[in-house]
Design an enzyme around this catalytic site. Structure first.
Site, PDB file in Angstrom:
ATOM      1  N   SER A 123      43.185  14.804  89.185  1.00 45.06           N
ATOM      2  CA  SER A 123      44.226  13.838  88.389  1.00 45.06           C
ATOM      3  C   SER A 123      43.702  12.647  89.257  1.00 45.06           C
ATOM      4  O   SER A 123      44.127  11.522  88.686  1.00 45.06           O
ATOM      5  CB  SER A 123      45.546  13.971  89.154  1.00 45.06           C
ATOM      6  OG  SER A 123      45.797  14.131  90.504  1.00 45.06           O
ATOM      7  N   ASP A 164      55.616   9.986  94.873  1.00 50.41           N
ATOM      8  CA  ASP A 164      54.086  10.217  94.648  1.00 50.41           C
ATOM      9  C   ASP A 164      53.539   9.182  95.766  1.00 50.41           C
ATOM     10  O   ASP A 164      53.409   7.907  95.449  1.00 50.41           O
ATOM     11  CB  ASP A 164      53.682   9.893  93.104  1.00 50.41           C
ATOM     12  CG  ASP A 164      52.127   9.959  93.101  1.00 50.41           C
ATOM     13  OD1 ASP A 164      51.383  10.469  93.867  1.00 50.41           O
ATOM     14  OD2 ASP A 164      51.892   9.932  91.870  1.00 50.41           O
ATOM     15  N   HIS A 191      48.680   9.198  94.011  1.00 49.61           N
ATOM     16  CA  HIS A 191      48.116   8.532  93.202  1.00 49.61           C
ATOM     17  C   HIS A 191      48.257   7.262  93.214  1.00 49.61           C
ATOM     18  O   HIS A 191      48.990   6.665  94.204  1.00 49.61           O
ATOM     19  CB  HIS A 191      48.536   9.137  91.660  1.00 49.61           C
ATOM     20  CG  HIS A 191      48.336  10.574  91.657  1.00 49.61           C
ATOM     21  ND1 HIS A 191      49.383  11.388  91.829  1.00 49.61           N
ATOM     22  CD2 HIS A 191      47.083  11.050  91.126  1.00 49.61           C
ATOM     23  CE1 HIS A 191      48.833  12.738  91.348  1.00 49.61           C
ATOM     24  NE2 HIS A 191      47.476  12.491  90.915  1.00 49.61           N
TER      25      HIS A 191
END
Length: 438
Positions: free
Chosen positions: A156, A406, A409
């Site tokens: 990702s 998160d 990311h």
């Protein structure tokens, strides 16, 4: 009366070294200088520059592409620039795009549209110590890469970097989504008709052949370290440049295979396998991948460029499902946060394997490989993650006891845009080299 002192002979003997001492010093001084010159003592490592002692990634700032006469004058001389070491400085111009002007941002990284209240994280630029990092100029990227195919391959983080690039390019040329497949759009391809460029994303969190854990199967991954993942390798013939980005999936429980036999595992207490950790497995995955790409170059003769994006650290400061997991709103100052532990070790493996691949690539003109060494500059940006704003307006009904965060990311726009600014500098250098060979 005429008797001599019993200490007379001893006194004469003791005075002899004093007479010889100056001559001895003159004799020893050249020897000491000789040893110091040829065997200098190691210099202490500065706490403000915590990168492990590896070959620095050096680029040159010259390019045939420029946007002003002054830049053309600068391009006549090459200046070595190490982008791996520097600091974040304030920048009032901000990013090229925002959450409403780019339609390819994954929902979980669209921090602006999700109501993140502090926007200061958008106004920082990476400043290398000995040079300047030019701003991303989409037209230059599109001109260099005309009629070519770019593939991002990995997990990702590769997708995060891809979407950053698409947003920056879309400010001057709109891409068309021409292919989509897989859960969560793990395989996609865009076409820029203005320059006949395709940009693709291939989900391959190990690069090598792997079977991911699932709710209906074993609670561990399976990695076959001597086979490259056919889901992306099958399309290598059409790739002109590949950006590889992996790392975080190697931290999960896994069983490792070579020649179809188990060689060990990582965190598998319920299995009768030898615990081998993941660092050397991580290394083998890169070694297999880079050799496979070089082998493709050897077989068909087509040039191919490879960029390895180094490990991107996370910034969890508490439980992932509690408010304040990554609460910082400013970058770390230089020396405030050291690159160490797992982050440093993962980066080390990648840089070492790229250096080994460079030596191997000398046998095959047209195969070029470079490390995009972003570990340190990313480590210094704890403020750049979505945190709780991976979901829209998470505190609209007040602060909750549990909220998913998160801290891995990057917000788009955000610090990850800098990665692609450096990618463009690599491309400009490679383009200069290609022109000089013609």
């Amino acid at each position: 009366m005429g008797s001599s002192s019993p200490f007379k002979d001893q006194t004469q003997l003791l005075s002899l070294p004093k007479k010889l001492l100056p001559y001895a010093l003159y004799a020893l001084l050249p020897i000491a200088l000789f040893r110091l010159y040829f065997h200098p003592p190691p210099l202490p490592q500065s706490p403000a520059d915590p990168l492990p002692v590896l070959n620095p990634v050096i680029f040159t700032t010259s390019s045939s592409f420029s946007s002003s006469p002054s830049q053309e004058e600068e391009s006549s001389c090459e200046i070595a620039c190490d982008y791996t070491n520097g600091k974040w400085v304030r920048d009032e111009l901000g990013p090229l795009y925002n959450g409403s002007t780019c339609g390819t941002i994954k929902d979980g990284q669209n921090c602006i549209s999700h109501g993140r209240p502090d926007l200061g994280y958008l106004y920082w630029r990476w400043k290398p110590h000995n040079c300047s990092l030019p701003r991303f100029v989409p037209d230059i990227f599109l001109q260099i890469f005309r009629n070519k195919n770019l593939a991002f391959v990995g997990d990702s983080m590769a997708r995060n970097q891809l979407e950053s690039l698409l947003c920056m390019l879309a400010t001057v040329s709109t891409p068309d989504l021409v292919y989509r497949n897989g859960e969560d759009n793990k395989f996609r391809r865009w076409h820029f008709p203005s320059h006949n460029i395709t940009v693709s994303i291939y989900w391959s969190p190990f690069l090598v052949k792997g079977k991911e854990k699932s709710n209906s199967g074993p609670n561990h991954n399976k990695l076959y370290l001597d086979y490259v993942d056919a889901r992306w390798a099958g399309d290598m013939e059409r790739m002109d440049m590949i950006v590889l980005s992996i790392g975080h999936w190697f931290l999960h429980p896994a069983v490792f295979y070579e020649r179809d036999s188990v060689i060990g595992c990582h965190y598998c207490p319920d299995l009768n396998h030898t615990e081998v950790g993941f660092y050397e497995v991580f290394r083998k995955a890169f070694k297999t991948t880079l050799k496979a790409i070089a082998g493709k170059r050897r077989l068909n003769g087509d040039p191919i460029d490879v960029i390895v994006t180094t490990f991107s650290p996370s910034h969890f400061e508490g439980d992932w499902d509690k408010a304040g997991a990554c609460p910082k709103t400013r970058p770390f100052q230089e020396g405030e946060k050291l690159l160490e532990g797992m982050d440093a070790d993962m980066r080390r493996v990648e840089v070492e394997e790229v250096e080994a691949a460079k030596a191997y690539a000398e046998q095959f003109p047209g195969f070029r490989v470079e490390a995009l060494d972003v570990t340190k500059l990313s480590l210094m940006r704890p403020d750049g993650h979505p945190g709780p704003y991976m979901y829209p307006f998470p505190f609209a009904d007040g602060v909750k006891d549990r909220v998913q965060n998160d801290c891995v990311h990057w917000c788009l726009p955000g610090p990850i845009d800098t990665w692609n600014e450096i990618v463009l500098e690599v491309m400009k250098r490679w383009d200069d080299q290609s022109r000089k060979r013609v």
